[in-house]
Enzyme design. Structure first.
Site, PDB file in Angstrom:
ATOM      1  N   VAL A  25       2.420 -29.543 -26.904  1.00 53.05           N
ATOM      2  CA  VAL A  25       2.717 -28.471 -27.847  1.00 53.05           C
ATOM      3  C   VAL A  25       1.528 -28.352 -28.788  1.00 53.05           C
ATOM      4  CG1 VAL A  25       5.246 -28.478 -27.884  1.00 53.05           C
ATOM      5  CG2 VAL A  25       3.982 -30.158 -29.260  1.00 53.05           C
ATOM      6  N   HIS A  26       1.443 -27.259 -29.503  1.00 51.15           N
ATOM      7  CA  HIS A  26       0.265 -27.045 -30.372  1.00 51.15           C
ATOM      8  C   HIS A  26      -1.014 -27.271 -29.575  1.00 51.15           C
ATOM      9  CE1 HIS A  26       2.631 -26.835 -34.132  1.00 51.15           C
ATOM     10  NE2 HIS A  26       3.448 -27.611 -33.467  1.00 51.15           N
TER      11      HIS A  26
END
Ligand code: HEM
Length: 201
Positions: free
Chosen positions: A55-56
């Site tokens: 994620v990110h």
């Protein structure tokens, strides 16, 4: 408080401040087995690419100094609140698992901010924050259930999808998803960030 940032401006998905994983899900309060299950399930989510964060994944790293205002020392004894400039490294990111998501895409939110202060004497202080006020769920176990619902969702199948059932029974998660997909901010610097995590190391 002013933050002078000289944008190093490296669009990276792979390197960065590298503070998140251990402090994020393997804190003493979360058992290792649950943390591993969460991470293994996150790796199965559509869009995750090896060599990038799950994620990110897309981010930009900036470097600068943080200088607290003179009032700050009256509020806190923290080393970075004493008024001397403190080196900071900041990674701004799009929350999505796809390292090539366009920054303006509704799928890119929420935005992330991970900040590391290097204090006099070499100690470090981290802030991990995102542009939504309030996290998507309240417990790691709920986060695992959400990831499992996302992985089990096949858009080719009839509704309701597993993720729709999850959001249907978790109003805060539905609010998080609806509010995080809004219009893109003018810049990462124009966004407000909310942190649940502050960990002196
Ligand atoms: C159950 C709760 C959570 C889990 C399982 C989780 C998981 C993760 C994982 C696996 C990463 C990628 C780490 C890496 O590969 O370096 C990450 C990054 C990140 N998370 Fe979380 N997270 C959680 C909660 C939060 C919360 C509450 C916030 C903020 C309020 C947050 C903000 C961020 C940010 C900003 C990044 C990017 C860090 C960077 O740029 O280095 N996360 N998270």
């Amino acid at each position: 408080m002013n933050i002078r940032i000289r944008l190093m401006s490296i669009l990276v998905g792979a390197s960065g401040v590298a503070i998140s994983l251990p402090s994020m899900i393997a804190s003493p309060a979360v058992d290792q087995e649950l943390a591993q299950q969460i991470f293994d399930t996150m790796l199965q989510v559509h869009g995750v690419q090896s060599g990038f964060r799950p994620v990110h994944a897309k981010g930009v790293v900036c470097e600068g100094t943080f200088t607290a205002s003179k009032e700050a020392a009256a509020l806190s004894r923290a080393a970075h609140f004493q008024g001397t400039p403190v080196p900071v490294k900041i990674r701004f990111s799009d929350g999505a698992p796809d390292p090539h998501v366009p920054d303006f895409s509704p799928e890119a939110g929420p935005r992330g901010l991970a900040m590391r202060f290097t204090l006099p004497g070499g100690e470090k202080t981290d802030i991990v924050a995102m542009s939504h006020n309030g996290f998507v769920v309240g417990t790691p176990a709920e986060f695992l259930a959400l990831q499992k619902a996302v992985v089990a969702t096949d858009p080719g199948k009839p509704h309701p999808w597993p993720v729709e059932n999850f959001l249907g029974s978790h109003p805060l998660a539905l609010k998080f998803v609806q509010e995080s997909g809004g219009t893109a901010p003018a810049s990462f610097g124009a966004e407000a960030y909310f942190s649940n995590a502050l960990s002196p190391l």
